[in-house]
Scaffold this active site. Sequence first.
Site, short mmCIF file in Angstrom:
data_model
loop_
_atom_site.label_atom_id
_atom_site.label_comp_id
_atom_site.label_asym_id
_atom_site.label_seq_id
_atom_site.Cartn_x
_atom_site.Cartn_y
_atom_site.Cartn_z
N ASP A 97 0.87 -1.17 0.00
CA ASP A 97 0.00 0.00 0.00
C ASP A 97 0.91 1.23 0.00
O ASP A 97 1.84 1.32 0.80
CB ASP A 97 -0.85 0.04 1.27
CG ASP A 97 -2.01 -0.94 1.25
OD1 ASP A 97 -2.03 -1.83 0.38
OD2 ASP A 97 -2.89 -0.82 2.12
N HIS A 117 4.90 -7.37 0.23
CA HIS A 117 4.52 -8.67 -0.31
C HIS A 117 5.15 -8.89 -1.68
O HIS A 117 5.60 -7.95 -2.34
CB HIS A 117 3.00 -8.78 -0.39
CG HIS A 117 2.33 -8.71 0.95
ND1 HIS A 117 1.72 -9.81 1.53
CD2 HIS A 117 2.17 -7.69 1.84
CE1 HIS A 117 1.22 -9.47 2.71
NE2 HIS A 117 1.48 -8.17 2.92
N SER A 156 8.53 4.11 4.91
CA SER A 156 9.67 4.33 4.04
C SER A 156 9.29 4.12 2.58
O SER A 156 8.20 4.45 2.17
CB SER A 156 10.84 3.44 4.44
OG SER A 156 12.03 3.92 3.84
#
Length: 292
Positions: free
Chosen positions: A92, A149, A255
């Site tokens: 995300d 992921h 980050s």
Amino acid sequence: MAKTDKVKIFFQHVMPKHLISRLIGKFAAARAGWFTQLFIRWFIRQYKIDMSEAIEESPKAYKTFNAFFTRHLKPELRPLEASESELAHPVDGAVSQLGDIENGRIFQAKGHDYSLQELLGGNEEDAKPFVDGKFATIYLAPKDYHRIHMPCDGVLKKMIYVPGDLYSVNPLTAANVPNLFARNERVVAIFDTEVGPMSLVLVGATIVASIGTVWSGTITPPTGGRIQSWSYPTSGHSAIHLKKGEEMGHFKLGSTVVLTFAKDAIEFNDELKPLSVTRMGEVMAEIKESDD
């Protein structure tokens, strides 16, 4: 550049970024009772975090700030939408930049680019497969889900820890600090995948207290003054296989992730551009058909 922005950049140059980040890391890992709860609730309000997406919706479920920050989301809210011929978004966040790697250089912002080889730790052999390939840089804001992921199936080939600075990686800093992603502390993971070689670079930043992977746990801290690398078998029982959509790592505080792919391996979704919002599992790119 506005005067206030110049001041922000100046303070980033002079402040003790590693010291501040490690102190915040100690607080984030501490079980500070009511104070931890107060800070978590403030953070939720400040960044408008939708806790209904989390498996544990109540702030009371989190004994440390790190536990809250790395909260797991309900799986049904991030379904794996990418088909077998597509790559999934790994995080995300929001696209910072994406496009072609030109002459071994990656575009950072107007007037700034940086070396692919430096990004990956300085080894020419590690960088060679990605020359003239594709890259995507995705920024994770404080409000975002902070687990990373896999965009496709892969087998881990190599991991590299690269020491460095801890500048902020927000859009203002990216536009004004040269060589940002190749000068900050980072962890590089290189995979063999169905689309060829792929690297996932987890870039540290100010107040990023920790970067970890599912196969090695916490990589940093502790930090070191030299580059370290680990090689892994790509076959046999010891090989580390990760499926598309499977978690590969996390940040404790936000980050940036930089992905690189080989030439002619993928084509990014036409709708993707700088500032595009990404959601883990959605379609990021198409796998290009081989000419063979």
